[in-house]
Design a protein around this motif. Structure first.
Motif, PDB file in Angstrom:
ATOM      1  N   LEU A  30      27.596  20.761  49.017  1.00 24.85           N
ATOM      2  CA  LEU A  30      26.171  20.580  49.284  1.00 24.85           C
ATOM      3  C   LEU A  30      25.843  20.929  50.732  1.00 24.85           C
ATOM      4  O   LEU A  30      24.856  21.618  51.009  1.00 24.85           O
ATOM      5  N   GLU A  31      26.671  20.495  51.664  1.00 23.52           N
ATOM      6  CA  GLU A  31      26.460  20.826  53.076  1.00 23.52           C
ATOM      7  C   GLU A  31      26.540  22.332  53.301  1.00 23.52           C
ATOM      8  O   GLU A  31      25.746  22.897  54.054  1.00 23.52           O
ATOM      9  N   ALA A  32      27.462  23.012  52.631  1.00 23.23           N
ATOM     10  CA  ALA A  32      27.589  24.464  52.778  1.00 23.23           C
ATOM     11  C   ALA A  32      26.352  25.175  52.233  1.00 23.23           C
ATOM     12  O   ALA A  32      25.854  26.121  52.849  1.00 23.23           O
ATOM     13  N   LEU A  33      25.844  24.724  51.098  1.00 24.48           N
ATOM     14  CA  LEU A  33      24.634  25.329  50.530  1.00 24.48           C
ATOM     15  C   LEU A  33      23.435  25.131  51.450  1.00 24.48           C
ATOM     16  O   LEU A  33      22.627  26.041  51.641  1.00 24.48           O
ATOM     17  N   SER A  40      24.356  33.997  51.665  1.00 26.43           N
ATOM     18  CA  SER A  40      24.720  32.976  50.694  1.00 26.43           C
ATOM     19  C   SER A  40      23.749  33.000  49.513  1.00 26.43           C
ATOM     20  O   SER A  40      22.661  33.561  49.594  1.00 26.43           O
ATOM     21  N   ASP A  41      24.153  32.384  48.422  1.00 30.57           N
ATOM     22  CA  ASP A  41      23.302  32.331  47.236  1.00 30.57           C
ATOM     23  C   ASP A  41      23.685  31.098  46.438  1.00 30.57           C
ATOM     24  O   ASP A  41      24.743  30.506  46.643  1.00 30.57           O
ATOM     25  N   ASP A 129      18.693  35.573  57.911  1.00 36.00           N
ATOM     26  CA  ASP A 129      18.721  37.004  57.633  1.00 36.00           C
ATOM     27  C   ASP A 129      17.408  37.359  56.942  1.00 36.00           C
ATOM     28  O   ASP A 129      16.502  36.531  56.883  1.00 36.00           O
ATOM     29  N   ALA A 130      17.295  38.565  56.422  1.00 31.06           N
ATOM     30  CA  ALA A 130      16.027  39.015  55.833  1.00 31.06           C
ATOM     31  C   ALA A 130      15.601  38.170  54.628  1.00 31.06           C
ATOM     32  O   ALA A 130      14.407  38.078  54.327  1.00 31.06           O
ATOM     33  N   ARG A 131      16.546  37.533  53.958  1.00 36.15           N
ATOM     34  CA  ARG A 131      16.233  36.750  52.756  1.00 36.15           C
ATOM     35  C   ARG A 131      16.315  35.234  52.942  1.00 36.15           C
ATOM     36  O   ARG A 131      15.782  34.485  52.137  1.00 36.15           O
ATOM     37  N   HIS A 132      17.010  34.756  53.960  1.00 28.51           N
ATOM     38  CA  HIS A 132      17.317  33.331  54.103  1.00 28.51           C
ATOM     39  C   HIS A 132      16.542  32.672  55.239  1.00 28.51           C
ATOM     40  O   HIS A 132      16.508  33.209  56.348  1.00 28.51           O
ATOM     41  N   HIS A 154      14.677  34.253  49.478  1.00 26.63           N
ATOM     42  CA  HIS A 154      13.685  35.123  48.850  1.00 26.63           C
ATOM     43  C   HIS A 154      14.394  36.356  48.304  1.00 26.63           C
ATOM     44  O   HIS A 154      15.298  36.883  48.970  1.00 26.63           O
ATOM     45  N   PRO A 155      13.985  36.827  47.127  1.00 23.74           N
ATOM     46  CA  PRO A 155      14.665  37.996  46.540  1.00 23.74           C
ATOM     47  C   PRO A 155      14.465  39.260  47.358  1.00 23.74           C
ATOM     48  O   PRO A 155      13.626  39.383  48.166  1.00 23.74           O
TER      49      PRO A 155
END
Length: 155
Positions: A30-33, A40-41, A129-132, A154-155
């Motif tokens: 959970l901490e890693a997520l 990451s995803d 990053d561009a999505r996170h 975001h996708p």
């Protein structure tokens, strides 16, 4: 010294070492997520599994809350948690008690004030990053938590 005694002493030493080794925490996934690292995803099922492993159960209102004993996370305790996965974005939210949101944000180098946050104290945001995007929110006394952490993808 005889061989059976040496084997017994070696076995006892190995057993003691295994017992003394720190166990992997049930909140590590959970901490890693929530760290929302670039690239990451997660799926809803992965997050729900991490919630359950940490000791959180789904309430009828679809949020996850600790059942039985407090769930320690980032130096505080979890008040509630939620996950949302759609075509538009993915988000993972955890609301914490007894943790300083500023200390938590600075620990992740999240120092940009989130001007869109509607909190009395500054909340913080970081585009990893561009999505996170990682959000670290200030306390909400009305809702009953001292800090929040959100990972949005975001996708």
């Amino acid at each position: 010294m005889n061989k059976p005694l040496i084997a017994l002493m070696l076995g006892l030493a190995l057993t003691t070492a295994a017992v003394a080794a720190p166990p992997a925490t049930s909140t590590a996934t959970l901490e890693a997520l929530l760290a929302c690292k670039a690239g990451s995803d997660f799926t809803e099922a992965q997050v729900e599994q991490a919630f359950h492993a940490a000791g959180l159960s789904r309430d009828p209102g679809s949020v996850f809350e600790p059942k039985g004993k407090p769930v320690a996370l980032f130096g505080g305790t979890v008040a509630s948690a939620d996950v949302s996965v759609s075509n538009v974005h993915k988000s993972l939210h955890v609301y914490l008690n007894n943790v300083d949101h500023t200390r938590l944000a600075h620990g992740w180098s999240v120092t940009t004030v989130d001007d869109a946050a509607q909190t009395e104290e500054p909340s913080y945001i970081k585009q990893t990053d561009a999505r996170h995007t990682l959000h670290v929110g200030a306390a909400d006394d009305y809702e009953g938590y001292s800090a929040s952490v959100t990972c949005q993808i975001h996708p």
